[in-house]
Design a protein around this motif. Sequence first.
Motif, mmCIF file in Angstrom:
data_model
loop_
_atom_site.group_PDB
_atom_site.id
_atom_site.type_symbol
_atom_site.label_atom_id
_atom_site.label_comp_id
_atom_site.label_asym_id
_atom_site.label_seq_id
_atom_site.Cartn_x
_atom_site.Cartn_y
_atom_site.Cartn_z
ATOM 1 N N GLU A 42 17.324 23.581 21.020
ATOM 2 C CA GLU A 42 17.140 22.130 20.883
ATOM 3 C C GLU A 42 17.849 21.380 22.007
ATOM 4 O O GLU A 42 17.328 20.401 22.534
ATOM 5 C CB GLU A 42 17.636 21.644 19.519
ATOM 6 C CG GLU A 42 17.428 20.156 19.285
ATOM 7 C CD GLU A 42 15.970 19.698 19.382
ATOM 8 O OE1 GLU A 42 15.762 18.501 19.677
ATOM 9 O OE2 GLU A 42 15.051 20.495 19.184
ATOM 10 N N THR A 43 19.040 21.839 22.389
ATOM 11 C CA THR A 43 19.744 21.198 23.504
ATOM 12 C C THR A 43 18.934 21.344 24.784
ATOM 13 O O THR A 43 18.752 20.374 25.526
ATOM 14 C CB THR A 43 21.150 21.802 23.682
ATOM 15 O OG1 THR A 43 21.912 21.523 22.510
ATOM 16 C CG2 THR A 43 21.847 21.236 24.905
ATOM 17 N N LEU A 44 18.424 22.542 25.048
ATOM 18 C CA LEU A 44 17.611 22.750 26.242
ATOM 19 C C LEU A 44 16.349 21.892 26.186
ATOM 20 O O LEU A 44 15.952 21.294 27.177
ATOM 21 C CB LEU A 44 17.255 24.227 26.402
ATOM 22 C CG LEU A 44 16.398 24.579 27.616
ATOM 23 C CD1 LEU A 44 17.019 24.080 28.913
ATOM 24 C CD2 LEU A 44 16.150 26.078 27.670
ATOM 25 N N ARG A 45 15.731 21.797 25.022
ATOM 26 C CA ARG A 45 14.529 20.967 24.862
ATOM 27 C C ARG A 45 14.839 19.514 25.203
ATOM 28 O O ARG A 45 14.080 18.859 25.919
ATOM 29 C CB ARG A 45 14.001 21.078 23.428
ATOM 30 C CG ARG A 45 12.747 20.250 23.170
ATOM 31 C CD ARG A 45 12.225 20.436 21.754
ATOM 32 N NE ARG A 45 11.729 21.798 21.567
ATOM 33 C CZ ARG A 45 12.339 22.750 20.838
ATOM 34 N NH1 ARG A 45 13.456 22.474 20.184
ATOM 35 N NH2 ARG A 45 11.835 23.947 20.722
ATOM 36 N N LYS A 46 15.965 19.000 24.725
ATOM 37 C CA LYS A 46 16.333 17.610 25.010
ATOM 38 C C LYS A 46 16.570 17.391 26.502
ATOM 39 O O LYS A 46 16.184 16.363 27.058
ATOM 40 C CB LYS A 46 17.583 17.222 24.229
ATOM 41 C CG LYS A 46 17.337 17.024 22.754
ATOM 42 C CD LYS A 46 18.613 16.683 22.030
ATOM 43 C CE LYS A 46 18.372 16.503 20.553
ATOM 44 N NZ LYS A 46 19.621 16.217 19.824
ATOM 45 N N ILE A 47 17.209 18.367 27.150
ATOM 46 C CA ILE A 47 17.460 18.235 28.585
ATOM 47 C C ILE A 47 16.142 18.288 29.355
ATOM 48 O O ILE A 47 15.899 17.477 30.238
ATOM 49 C CB ILE A 47 18.441 19.326 29.066
ATOM 50 C CG1 ILE A 47 19.815 19.110 28.436
ATOM 51 C CG2 ILE A 47 18.545 19.315 30.594
ATOM 52 C CD1 ILE A 47 20.769 20.278 28.622
ATOM 53 N N THR A 49 13.169 17.543 28.424
ATOM 54 C CA THR A 49 12.285 16.397 28.190
ATOM 55 C C THR A 49 12.901 15.076 28.638
ATOM 56 O O THR A 49 12.267 14.035 28.529
ATOM 57 C CB THR A 49 11.905 16.288 26.699
ATOM 58 O OG1 THR A 49 13.102 16.121 25.933
ATOM 59 C CG2 THR A 49 11.123 17.503 26.239
ATOM 60 N N GLY A 50 14.136 15.125 29.138
ATOM 61 C CA GLY A 50 14.781 13.905 29.606
ATOM 62 C C GLY A 50 15.454 13.106 28.505
ATOM 63 O O GLY A 50 15.985 12.029 28.757
ATOM 64 N N ARG A 51 15.453 13.614 27.276
ATOM 65 C CA ARG A 51 16.112 12.898 26.179
ATOM 66 C C ARG A 51 17.625 13.032 26.239
ATOM 67 O O ARG A 51 18.333 12.281 25.579
ATOM 68 C CB ARG A 51 15.583 13.392 24.827
ATOM 69 C CG ARG A 51 14.166 12.950 24.580
ATOM 70 C CD ARG A 51 13.630 13.222 23.180
ATOM 71 N NE ARG A 51 14.476 13.904 22.265
ATOM 72 C CZ ARG A 51 14.213 15.087 21.715
ATOM 73 N NH1 ARG A 51 13.110 15.741 22.029
ATOM 74 N NH2 ARG A 51 15.042 15.632 20.862
ATOM 75 N N ALA A 52 18.105 14.006 27.017
ATOM 76 C CA ALA A 52 19.542 14.171 27.279
ATOM 77 C C ALA A 52 19.692 14.209 28.803
ATOM 78 O O ALA A 52 19.876 15.265 29.395
ATOM 79 C CB ALA A 52 20.070 15.440 26.636
ATOM 80 N N PRO A 53 19.587 13.046 29.453
ATOM 81 C CA PRO A 53 19.515 13.007 30.916
ATOM 82 C C PRO A 53 20.836 13.234 31.644
ATOM 83 O O PRO A 53 20.844 13.391 32.858
ATOM 84 C CB PRO A 53 18.974 11.609 31.206
ATOM 85 C CG PRO A 53 19.427 10.792 30.050
ATOM 86 C CD PRO A 53 19.430 11.726 28.863
ATOM 87 N N THR A 54 21.947 13.266 30.921
ATOM 88 C CA THR A 54 23.241 13.450 31.582
ATOM 89 C C THR A 54 24.042 14.561 30.904
ATOM 90 O O THR A 54 25.096 14.308 30.321
ATOM 91 C CB THR A 54 24.049 12.131 31.579
ATOM 92 O OG1 THR A 54 24.213 11.702 30.227
ATOM 93 C CG2 THR A 54 23.361 11.038 32.377
ATOM 94 N N PRO A 55 23.553 15.811 30.993
ATOM 95 C CA PRO A 55 24.281 16.909 30.355
ATOM 96 C C PRO A 55 25.631 17.143 31.034
ATOM 97 O O PRO A 55 25.817 16.813 32.207
ATOM 98 C CB PRO A 55 23.353 18.106 30.528
ATOM 99 C CG PRO A 55 22.487 17.763 31.682
ATOM 100 C CD PRO A 55 22.356 16.271 31.671
ATOM 101 N N ALA A 56 26.551 17.733 30.300
ATOM 102 C CA ALA A 56 27.879 18.031 30.824
ATOM 103 C C ALA A 56 27.785 19.047 31.958
ATOM 104 O O ALA A 56 26.860 19.863 32.021
ATOM 105 C CB ALA A 56 28.758 18.588 29.706
ATOM 106 N N PHE A 57 28.773 19.011 32.849
ATOM 107 C CA PHE A 57 28.786 19.902 34.004
ATOM 108 C C PHE A 57 28.663 21.361 33.590
ATOM 109 O O PHE A 57 27.893 22.124 34.179
ATOM 110 C CB PHE A 57 30.063 19.705 34.831
ATOM 111 C CG PHE A 57 30.197 20.735 35.914
ATOM 112 C CD1 PHE A 57 29.452 20.624 37.077
ATOM 113 C CD2 PHE A 57 31.027 21.827 35.751
ATOM 114 C CE1 PHE A 57 29.536 21.594 38.065
ATOM 115 C CE2 PHE A 57 31.119 22.798 36.735
ATOM 116 C CZ PHE A 57 30.386 22.682 37.895
#
Length: 91
Positions: A42-47, A49-57
């Motif tokens: 789910e985290t990868l899916r959000k990244i 699709t742009g729903r999590a546009p600022t993932p942690a380093f």
Amino acid sequence: MVRVPLTPEERLRGERFGALLRQARGERSMVEVAAAAGLSAETLRKIETGRAPTPAFFTVASLAAALGLSLDELAAACAEGAQAGEFRQAG
């Protein structure tokens, strides 16, 4: 804590990053790549699709390692003005 809204540029950068990850993932499943990176699908899916546009380093670094990507090339490809089609996978 109140989050500051993302700028349009930040949203576009997140969309470019997600597109680059999808391109680099190729035929590998989202579950396979997420597990290799130590993330949930789910985290990868959000990244992606742009729903999590600022993932942690460390999330970005884990994904880069799981996909065989250079952090330098990934950062350059996501820089302002870069297009997803300009990305060349390391290798």
